[in-house]
Design a protein around this motif. Sequence first.
Motif, mmCIF file in Angstrom:
data_model
loop_
_atom_site.group_PDB
_atom_site.id
_atom_site.type_symbol
_atom_site.label_atom_id
_atom_site.label_comp_id
_atom_site.label_asym_id
_atom_site.label_seq_id
_atom_site.Cartn_x
_atom_site.Cartn_y
_atom_site.Cartn_z
ATOM 1 N N LEU A 22 0.827 -1.211 0.000
ATOM 2 C CA LEU A 22 0.000 0.000 0.000
ATOM 3 C C LEU A 22 0.861 1.261 0.000
ATOM 4 N N SER A 23 1.936 1.245 0.758
ATOM 5 C CA SER A 23 2.825 2.405 0.810
ATOM 6 C C SER A 23 3.500 2.653 -0.532
ATOM 7 N N LEU A 24 3.980 1.597 -1.173
ATOM 8 C CA LEU A 24 4.627 1.751 -2.482
ATOM 9 C C LEU A 24 3.633 2.209 -3.537
ATOM 10 N N ALA A 25 2.428 1.661 -3.507
ATOM 11 C CA ALA A 25 1.397 2.096 -4.460
ATOM 12 C C ALA A 25 1.047 3.565 -4.247
ATOM 13 N N THR A 26 1.006 3.986 -2.996
ATOM 14 C CA THR A 26 0.707 5.392 -2.697
ATOM 15 C C THR A 26 1.848 6.296 -3.160
ATOM 16 N N LEU A 27 3.081 5.872 -2.981
ATOM 17 C CA LEU A 27 4.221 6.636 -3.491
ATOM 18 C C LEU A 27 4.181 6.729 -5.017
ATOM 19 N N ALA A 28 3.797 5.625 -5.673
ATOM 20 C CA ALA A 28 3.667 5.647 -7.130
ATOM 21 C C ALA A 28 2.574 6.631 -7.558
ATOM 22 N N LEU A 29 1.519 6.711 -6.782
ATOM 23 C CA LEU A 29 0.450 7.659 -7.074
ATOM 24 C C LEU A 29 0.935 9.104 -6.930
ATOM 25 N N ILE A 30 1.769 9.348 -5.932
ATOM 26 C CA ILE A 30 2.356 10.687 -5.784
ATOM 27 C C ILE A 30 3.165 11.020 -7.033
ATOM 28 N N GLY A 31 3.962 10.076 -7.494
ATOM 29 C CA GLY A 31 4.742 10.299 -8.711
ATOM 30 C C GLY A 31 3.856 10.558 -9.914
ATOM 31 N N ALA A 32 2.789 9.810 -10.037
ATOM 32 C CA ALA A 32 1.880 9.991 -11.162
ATOM 33 C C ALA A 32 1.204 11.360 -11.117
ATOM 34 N N ILE A 33 0.844 11.804 -9.928
ATOM 35 C CA ILE A 33 0.193 13.126 -9.810
ATOM 36 C C ILE A 33 1.146 14.238 -10.228
ATOM 37 N N TRP A 34 2.403 14.133 -9.840
ATOM 38 C CA TRP A 34 3.349 15.211 -10.127
ATOM 39 C C TRP A 34 3.898 15.174 -11.553
ATOM 40 N N TRP A 35 4.090 13.971 -12.120
ATOM 41 C CA TRP A 35 4.745 13.916 -13.410
ATOM 42 C C TRP A 35 3.816 13.611 -14.584
ATOM 43 N N LEU A 36 2.639 13.053 -14.300
ATOM 44 C CA LEU A 36 1.735 12.702 -15.391
ATOM 45 C C LEU A 36 0.510 13.601 -15.461
ATOM 46 N N ALA A 37 0.160 14.243 -14.359
ATOM 47 C CA ALA A 37 -1.068 15.053 -14.362
ATOM 48 C C ALA A 37 -0.802 16.478 -14.761
#
Length: 130
Positions: free
Chosen positions: A115-130
């Motif tokens: 869950l922690s790694l998936a949440t970190l990946a989501l942070i990355g997606a928000i900053w670099w893909l959105a």
Amino acid sequence: MSDETKQDLAQARTDYAEDRTHFAEDRTMLAHERSFAGWVRTGMASVGIALGFTALFKEIEPVWVPKAIATAFLLIAILVFRSAERRACGILSRLEAHTVKTLKPVRIRLLTWALSLATLALIGAIWWLA
């Protein structure tokens, strides 16, 4: 009453007391598993708030503001996951299951890290893909 009967009665009381103690310990372990699940749900709710905030307010200027707020909620989620894992594993290490099958601490840790790694990946997606 003979001495043998008194001893048998005392032994039966001791056995009943041990059974009650074992059942209480099992109930406590199950209660802590439910608490862990509740904290995981709270962390997932924080992830949901972050996603919702990102989706609803992506047009706000400057663009980094909604991303920063969503990131704060995602970091809170990771904190909730980790603190729930530490508490659950700490308590389970002090108790012993007698008649119930409980989650092993390694599974709790695996779930927390996933869950922690998936949440970190989501942070990355928000900053670099959105």
